[in-house]
Design a protein around this motif. Structure first.
Motif, short mmCIF file in Angstrom:
data_model
loop_
_atom_site.label_atom_id
_atom_site.label_comp_id
_atom_site.label_asym_id
_atom_site.label_seq_id
_atom_site.Cartn_x
_atom_site.Cartn_y
_atom_site.Cartn_z
N LEU B 414 0.87 -1.17 -0.08
CA LEU B 414 0.05 -0.08 -0.08
C LEU B 414 0.78 1.14 0.12
N GLY B 415 1.76 1.12 0.84
CA GLY B 415 2.92 2.25 0.93
C GLY B 415 3.43 2.49 -0.48
N ALA B 416 4.04 1.52 -1.09
CA ALA B 416 4.86 1.72 -2.38
C ALA B 416 3.69 2.15 -3.42
N VAL B 417 2.71 1.53 -3.55
CA VAL B 417 1.75 1.97 -4.59
C VAL B 417 1.36 3.58 -4.32
N SER B 418 1.03 3.70 -3.08
CA SER B 418 0.73 5.16 -2.80
C SER B 418 1.67 6.09 -3.25
#
Lengths: 96, 644, 196
Positions: B414-418
């Protein structure tokens, strides 16, 4: 490769993006449409009319592509390479 | 040695009356390594006012003459197409307030690409400032079968030409001596043509007069590139190099950071043992020593990152990595070089943000900096572990996979995609209306890194981080300490609450009492309306507020507040906060909140340092808070449906 | 681009003067110029350019009184660039001597000897003297430490010949002649080595 007829030893008109690795061509012009500053910069980087450009290799995902021009290597994305109009000499590149 | 650039240092590098030399040149021309040679450890890094462009200034002494040397951003042209290039032009024209026009220009030309660089030189000579030319990489030119007659080049150009080779000492003294005579330099009677066929004619004629023959393709580089840029082997090598790179900043730095932490823990212990009043011990131990420790703990990572980055950059691999990753990054509007910065942010956003320096475009740097803090950094890890521990029973499984691990992986993803999407959004906003900057990436020949430059590349950012970030981080720690500890609870007050301030057994309860009656607790209740929709009560709010300095504080504060609520008897093997009776929805909301919120003063300070103003840290904090709040609400709602 | 004549100015020591380097033998004479077709001729007529002098691989321009490079230099350069594209438009003045391709070759060879290569030979205790040029072939004498040196042949044929050919593409060959006289011919590198 596009072919729109040939004159003596010259296979005219294509863009740098059409060339495959190992092929080389001479820059005819850099299209300034929509992006005059990009065109100017490409010329400053050595893609000036008359310069010989050789395709060295392409990135595994197809773009960017590494070119050899004016004795050094620089890569461009295909979108930028497509602005550079080149002419391919059928004779092997003798001149630098 | 009469021409020394390494004499005793002085602080007044910006002193008036001292001649100012500006170094100009194409990227990769060897400009920075020359700058390092000339100025050594006496360089300062800052920003040009109002723009996200780093400014490097140092000083150099030749005999009795002292110079200020400024390393201008590398540029291919004085017809600017990016903020970085505009800076170069503005400095030469003297149009930046507070940045005086240089007295002397030194144009660095790479002998192996001199045909291209001479065009740049014509644009510089047009400025009619006293100019000299520094030719670099003549050793490489000779090795690759090319040649250049330097004295003949000097005659043809009509300005002094010095020859400097990175791995040798000699040329630098001659250059320094040449600079000392700048007032005697000849001025060309006629500046060379700056465009069109006349420029081409000039370039070709100068090269012919200097008996220039171009180098042939470097055989080693060709052979190495055949492997390193190969669709299969190149990709494998790339992932191996990046894995090692990441491992180094994540794993190798960890024990070093552990040492820093234990050193400061030990210092804090000393203070606790030897300083009389408890509040003073707490102030010195938690706030001052803790604050300085909180700064120093980043230094091993920063040094390691910049060591590796400098090695990758100087050897030529960084450009290859960017070449390989460009297609992927272009999906998000970024370019290949942004990959390394974002990857570093998995360890810590601070080195990640500092690594954006390798991006040539200011717009890309800002976009990457705005995305980087969303990458899951190591400081989020303890928070995630704690909260996942509350949310998911340890032994719950989906097939062979533990659910705890799956949730953790989901948070990383989630962090990386965001981060990528945010960077893409900021890049799109930055690019709107403007002609997009063309992407071009020079692949320099593989070169042996110059140890001196590599060490300076490691030292300089660490020094800058220490100097610029200490005040911010220490200040925040102090303010947070005050919020959590004021008003001071007197002994009488504690005794009336049934606690004995002198009894070590009551220590936890005392600190819990202090927190519960602190300004922070009042704040926690005051901000209730903001966090009510997320289901956070005042105790969680205090923990969240306290972690706006640094995320990992959340765990400690939560356990303090927790014990304040439960008395000092909370079971030791339970995760802190498990007694708070938080619903699954609230814990999920907290987790998601921590994915997005910018709760890290060090990151804010790093963005401030790299961009030169508080504007971008404020933007980052603001958008990330809104995002965190919204996504946390979403998480709570969805979890509510799912659980109910 | 290939059609453009390479051109750059070098100072002569006098502020009103610039020596423009042009390819050796481009103009078929040396000496003062009487007139030129086009813009350069105009500048010569109106006194912007006071004197125009042709050398074997250069053109010297002297500005007239009241003119300066800052104001007039760019115009002079453009006019000169255009005029060099048309060597037939140049009219030699009185006292000019024609320049044959062999004379241009001789001059260029002497320039190479004066330059970096000559310095290199002299620094090794040798000497390189140009004796003459005939039919596209330059005769050179190598003496001093060159005598008996294994690399003399390489220096002559690889470096000297290469640098000279870059200046004068019509060069046919370089012939080494023993310093004592002009006897043995050693045109091929192999013989040169045997002789050296």
């Amino acid at each position: 490769m596009r072919r729109r007829g040939r004159r003596a030893g010259v296979e005219p008109s294509g863009t740098l993006a059409d060339l495959a690795p190992g092929q080389s061509a001479e820059v005819v012009s850099v299209s300034a449409a929509q992006a005059p500053r990009t065109a100017r910069r490409l010329a400053e980087l050595g893609f000036a009319p008359g310069s010989r450009v050789e395709v060295v290799r392409q990135a595994p995902l197809g773009t960017p592509v590494l070119y050899r021009v004016q004795g050094y290597e620089i890569s461009l994305r295909r979108t930028e390479a497509a602005r550079i109009v080149v002419t391919r000499r059928t004779a092997p590149a003798g001149a630098r | 040695m009469n021409a020394s650039c390494h004499g005793p240092g002085g602080g007044d590098t910006l002193a008036p009356g001292v001649p100012r030399v500006a170094l100009l040149g194409n990227p990769n021309a060897g400009k920075t390594s020359l700058f390092n040679r000339l100025t050594g450890l006496r360089a300062k890094t800052g920003n040009y006012p109002g723009v996200t462009v780093a400014r490097h200034v140092g000083s150099c002494e030749v005999g009795a003459v002292r110079f200020t040397v400024e390393d201008l951003p590398g540029t291919y042209s004085l017809e600017p197409i990016s903020p970085d290039e505009e800076v170069v032009l503005d400095v030469l024209d003297g149009t930046i307030p507070g940045v005086p026009r240089p007295d002397v220009l030194a144009v660095v030309l790479d002998a192996t690409t001199i045909r291209r660089s001479l065009r740049f030189l014509t644009q510089v000579l047009e400025k009619a400032l006293p100019t000299c030319v520094v030719v670099t990489f003549t050793d490489e030119l000779a090795r690759r079968g090319g040649s250049l007659d330097v004295p003949a080049l000097e005659r043809a150009l009509g300005v002094p030409v010095a020859c400097v080779v990175a791995h040798r000492r000699g040329g630098h003294d001659e250059l320094a001596a040449q600079l000392a005579r700048w007032q005697e330099w000849p001025e060309p009677l006629l500046a060379p043509p700056t465009e069109g066929v006349e420029q081409s004619a000039w370039v070709e004629s100068v090269l012919a007069a200097a008996d220039y023959s171009a180098p042939h393709q470097d055989r080693v580089t060709g052979a190495v590139d055949a492997v390193l840029l190969h669709p299969l082997w190149g990709t494998l090598t790339f992932f191996a190099v990046m894995a090692l790179f990441f491992q180094a900043i994540f794993v190798v730095a960890a024990p070093l950071q552990g040492y820093v932490e234990s050193l400061f823990g030990w210092l804090g212990g000393l203070v606790a043992d030897h300083v009389g009043p408890a509040w003073l011990a707490s102030l010195l131990g938690d706030a001052v020593i803790g604050g300085i420790g909180g700064v120093l703990v980043f230094v091993p990572q920063i040094m390691l990152l910049f060591l590796l980055l400098a090695l990758l950059e100087a050897s030529g691999y960084l450009a290859r990595a960017a070449f390989l990753m460009d297609r992927v990054m272009s999906t998000f509007g970024l370019e290949g070089r942004a990959f390394v910065a974002l990857l570093s942010s998995f360890a810590c956003a601070v080195p990640g943000i500092m690594a954006t320096r390798s991006l040539p475009s200011a717009r890309d740097r800002i976009a990457t900096m705005m995305g980087a803090p969303l990458m899951t950094c190591s400081a989020r890890l303890p928070v995630y572990v704690t909260l996942i521990g509350i949310l998911v029973p340890r032994d719950s499984r989906v097939g062979p996979l533990g659910v705890q691990g799956l949730v953790m992986f989901g948070l990383y993803l989630l962090g990386a995609v965001s981060a990528m999407l945010t960077a893409a959004l900021f890049k799109r906003i930055a690019d709107r209306g403007a002609e997009p900057m063309p992407f071009y990436l020079e692949l320099p020949t593989y070169r042996l890194p110059v140890p001196r430059s590599v060490l300076l590349a490691m030292w300089e950012p660490s020094k800058a981080f220490l100097r610029k970030c200490t005040t911010v981080i220490l200040g925040t720690t102090l303010v947070l300490w005050m919020l959590l500890n004021l008003p001071l609870a007197g002994a009488a007050e504690l005794r009336s609450a049934g606690l004995d301030p002198g009894d070590p057994a009551d220590a936890a309860a005392v600190s819990a009492y202090v927190v519960e009656h602190s300004v922070a607790a009042d704040l926690g209740r005051a901000v209730g309306p903001v966090f009510d929709p997320l289901g956070f009560d005042w105790r969680v709010n205090v923990a969240v507020l306290s972690s706006f300095g640094a995320r990992e504080t959340f765990v400690a504060t939560l356990s303090q507040v927790d014990s304040a609520q439960q008395g000092a008897t909370a079971a030791e093997d339970e995760p802190p906060g498990s007694d708070l009776g938080l619903s699954a929805g609230v814990v999920a909301a907290l987790l998601v909140f921590y994915v997005y919120a910018l709760q890290c003063v060090a990151t804010m300070a790093a963005i401030r340092r790299e961009t030169g103003s508080w504007r971008w840290p404020a933007v980052a904090w603001g958008y990330m808070f809104v995002l965190a709040w919204t996504m946390a609400l979403l998480a709570r709602t969805v979890t509510g449906w799912w659980a109910g | 681009m290939t059609a453009v004549v390479p051109l750059h100015p070098e100072p002569t020591g006098r502020i009103s003067e610039l020596r423009w380097r042009v390819p050796a033998g481009l103009l078929p004479f040396t000496g003062p110029v009487a007139g030129v077709r086009g813009a350069l001729g105009q500048l010569l007529l109106d006194g912007t350019v006071e004197t125009l002098l042709v050398e074997p691989a250069a053109v010297v321009t002297v500005l007239g009184p009241g003119h300066g490079w800052r104001g007039d230099g760019a115009r002079v350069r453009s006019a000169l660039q255009a005029a060099l594209a048309e060597p037939a438009g140049w009219r030699p003045g009185p006292g000019c001597t024609p320049l044959t391709s062999d004379q241009a070759l001789l001059w260029a060879a002497e320039e190479v000897v004066r330059g970096r290569l000559g310095d290199f030979v002299r620094s090794h205790g040798g000497s390189l003297t140009v004796l003459g040029a005939d039919g596209g072939v330059v005769e050179v004498a190598m003496a001093g430490a060159c005598d008996g040196c294994r690399t003399a042949g390489f220096t002559l044929h690889s470096r000297f010949e290469q640098e000279l050919r870059r200046r004068c593409p019509w060069l046919d060959g370089v012939r080494a002649v023993p310093a004592a006289g002009r006897a043995q011919d050693s045109d091929s590198p192999r013989e040169a080595r045997a002789w050296a």
